[in-house]
Design an enzyme around this catalytic site. Sequence first.
Site, PDB file in Angstrom:
ATOM      1  CB  SER A  69      -0.871   0.013   1.259  1.00 50.25           C
ATOM      2  OG  SER A  69      -1.539   1.247   1.406  1.00 50.25           O
ATOM      3  CE1 TYR A 121      -4.044  -1.768   5.852  1.00 47.06           C
ATOM      4  CE2 TYR A 121      -3.533   0.484   5.148  1.00 47.06           C
ATOM      5  CZ  TYR A 121      -3.851  -0.840   4.842  1.00 47.06           C
ATOM      6  OH  TYR A 121      -3.966  -1.234   3.515  1.00 47.06           O
TER       7      TYR A 121
HETATM    8  P1  NDP Z   1     -11.700  -5.711   0.702  1.00 44.18           P
HETATM    9  O1  NDP Z   1     -12.152  -5.482   2.088  1.00 44.18           O
HETATM   10  O2  NDP Z   1     -12.661  -5.501  -0.407  1.00 44.18           O
HETATM   11  O3  NDP Z   1     -11.086  -7.197   0.571  1.00 44.18           O
HETATM   12  C1  NDP Z   1     -10.303  -7.752   1.584  1.00 44.18           C
HETATM   13  C2  NDP Z   1     -10.142  -9.251   1.317  1.00 44.18           C
HETATM   14  O4  NDP Z   1      -9.290  -9.802   2.333  1.00 44.18           O
HETATM   15  C3  NDP Z   1     -11.461  -9.997   1.385  1.00 44.18           C
HETATM   16  O5  NDP Z   1     -11.533 -10.934   0.324  1.00 44.18           O
HETATM   17  C4  NDP Z   1     -11.408 -10.705   2.708  1.00 44.18           C
HETATM   18  O6  NDP Z   1     -12.071 -11.960   2.636  1.00 44.18           O
HETATM   19  C5  NDP Z   1      -9.900 -10.956   2.862  1.00 44.18           C
HETATM   20  N1  NDP Z   1      -9.582 -11.119   4.273  1.00 44.18           N
HETATM   21  C6  NDP Z   1      -9.637 -10.188   5.257  1.00 44.18           C
HETATM   22  N2  NDP Z   1      -9.350 -10.732   6.445  1.00 44.18           N
HETATM   23  C7  NDP Z   1      -9.104 -12.051   6.202  1.00 44.18           C
HETATM   24  C8  NDP Z   1      -8.753 -13.135   7.034  1.00 44.18           C
HETATM   25  N3  NDP Z   1      -8.615 -12.996   8.379  1.00 44.18           N
HETATM   26  N4  NDP Z   1      -8.566 -14.359   6.471  1.00 44.18           N
HETATM   27  C9  NDP Z   1      -8.727 -14.514   5.140  1.00 44.18           C
HETATM   28  N5  NDP Z   1      -9.048 -13.519   4.302  1.00 44.18           N
HETATM   29  C10 NDP Z   1      -9.235 -12.300   4.835  1.00 44.18           C
HETATM   30  O7  NDP Z   1     -10.409  -4.776   0.506  1.00 44.18           O
HETATM   31  P2  NDP Z   1      -9.377  -4.580  -0.716  1.00 44.18           P
HETATM   32  O8  NDP Z   1      -9.721  -5.428  -1.862  1.00 44.18           O
HETATM   33  O9  NDP Z   1      -9.245  -3.128  -0.913  1.00 44.18           O
HETATM   34  O10 NDP Z   1      -8.047  -5.082  -0.002  1.00 44.18           O
HETATM   35  C11 NDP Z   1      -7.169  -6.043  -0.581  1.00 44.18           C
HETATM   36  C12 NDP Z   1      -5.737  -5.672  -0.212  1.00 44.18           C
HETATM   37  O11 NDP Z   1      -5.418  -4.411  -0.789  1.00 44.18           O
HETATM   38  C13 NDP Z   1      -5.470  -5.542   1.298  1.00 44.18           C
HETATM   39  O12 NDP Z   1      -4.229  -6.133   1.588  1.00 44.18           O
HETATM   40  C14 NDP Z   1      -5.404  -4.029   1.499  1.00 44.18           C
HETATM   41  O13 NDP Z   1      -4.610  -3.673   2.598  1.00 44.18           O
HETATM   42  C15 NDP Z   1      -4.777  -3.611   0.183  1.00 44.18           C
HETATM   43  N6  NDP Z   1      -4.943  -2.203  -0.184  1.00 44.18           N
HETATM   44  C16 NDP Z   1      -6.191  -1.659  -0.321  1.00 44.18           C
HETATM   45  C17 NDP Z   1      -6.324  -0.330  -0.679  1.00 44.18           C
HETATM   46  C18 NDP Z   1      -7.655   0.348  -0.782  1.00 44.18           C
HETATM   47  O14 NDP Z   1      -7.686   1.590  -0.789  1.00 44.18           O
HETATM   48  N7  NDP Z   1      -8.750  -0.378  -0.893  1.00 44.18           N
HETATM   49  C19 NDP Z   1      -5.148   0.500  -0.952  1.00 44.18           C
HETATM   50  C20 NDP Z   1      -3.891  -0.179  -0.755  1.00 44.18           C
HETATM   51  C21 NDP Z   1      -3.807  -1.477  -0.413  1.00 44.18           C
HETATM   52  P3  NDP Z   1     -13.071 -12.558   3.740  1.00 44.18           P
HETATM   53  O15 NDP Z   1     -13.643 -11.422   4.512  1.00 44.18           O
HETATM   54  O16 NDP Z   1     -14.080 -13.337   2.962  1.00 44.18           O
HETATM   55  O17 NDP Z   1     -12.200 -13.463   4.559  1.00 44.18           O
HETATM   56  C1  8X3 Z   2      -5.175   1.557   1.834  1.00 47.11           C
HETATM   57  C2  8X3 Z   2      -4.997   2.980   1.471  1.00 47.11           C
HETATM   58  O1  8X3 Z   2      -4.708   5.336   2.386  1.00 47.11           O
HETATM   59  O2  8X3 Z   2      -6.450   3.962   3.387  1.00 47.11           O
HETATM   60  O3  8X3 Z   2      -3.962   0.919   2.038  1.00 47.11           O
HETATM   61  O4  8X3 Z   2      -4.146   3.530   3.851  1.00 47.11           O
HETATM   62  S1  8X3 Z   2      -5.067   3.981   2.855  1.00 47.11           S
END
Ligand code: NDP
Ligand code: 8X3
Length: 250
Positions: free
Chosen positions: A137, A150
């Site tokens: 991220s 985070y």
């Molecule tokens: P979502 O919340 O849409 O997706 C998160 C995914 O992670 C879900 O499929 C969830 O599945 C899975 N997950 C969470 N906790 C667990 C767990 N304990 N065990 C197994 N699976 C888990 O968020 P994003 O798609 O945005 O996030 C995906 C990645 O991208 C993350 O690593 C996030 O930090 C990163 N990211 C996101 C950004 C954003 O702005 N959205 C920016 C930068 C990075 P389920 O709940 O079914 O287990």
């Molecule tokens: C997710 C983006 O800016 O919420 O990693 O940390 S931010």
Amino acid sequence: MKTAFITGATSGIGYATAKLLGTNGYRIIAAGRRAERLNQLKSELQSHTEVYSMQFDVRDKASVFNAVNFLPDDWKNIDLLINNAGNAHGLASIQNGDLDDWEVMLDINVKGLLYVSKAVLPHMIARKSGHIINIGSIAGREVYPQGNVYCASKHAVDALNSAMRMDLLEHNIKVSQIAPGLVETEFSLVRFKGDAEKSQKVYEGFDALQAEDIAELILFIATRPAHVNLADALILPTAQAASKMVRKES
Ligand code: NDP
Ligand code: 8X3
């Protein structure tokens, strides 16, 4: 046909990536906790590719290793691992932060990524081939007020990404990181514990990245020639210059 293993495939970036890879020549191992989403993904992809779904919590070490070790033999040759599962839990100053939120973030974003990698790596090492794409991220490059733990978890992903690349060099395994800025997914809904109003505000007034934008970058990185590793990619919405610097329409 190549096999891609995607954690966090039930939502956001992981779901979009499973769909894009699944329609571009990969068969998919999809992991997450929500069975109904895994079934939905399977049915959306059934006319394109094979999907093997695995329901486990990445925090549960035994479940992670069981799931990977007991993959059917013909699914064990994983070409591409996408360490994507992760979330932010809460947004609070260090003095007001919730200990449970801290533990959950470190357990999922850091230790979960380690468990899954450790489980998959023996198979890649045995074949002297493989590619791991870690979803970091912008929060792994800089910190912002109230982002403390985070941000620390994503700085850990950044460090592990570089460290893995070094350690796996001798085994011919590519390691890459994608570091997105604001992507409109369920991320903020989770961060704000189901508060849809707060979550929507995060993405209001500008064009946030969409999960499909990240999926496209993943597909691009995964399909470079064998001698090319796109090792680290920061991807931002055009309206974002830094974590807390977003040009919003008033
Ligand atoms: P979502 O919340 O849409 O997706 C998160 C995914 O992670 C879900 O499929 C969830 O599945 C899975 N997950 C969470 N906790 C667990 C767990 N304990 N065990 C197994 N699976 C888990 O968020 P994003 O798609 O945005 O996030 C995906 C990645 O991208 C993350 O690593 C996030 O930090 C990163 N990211 C996101 C950004 C954003 O702005 N959205 C920016 C930068 C990075 P389920 O709940 O079914 O287990
Ligand atoms: C997710 C983006 O800016 O919420 O990693 O940390 S931010």
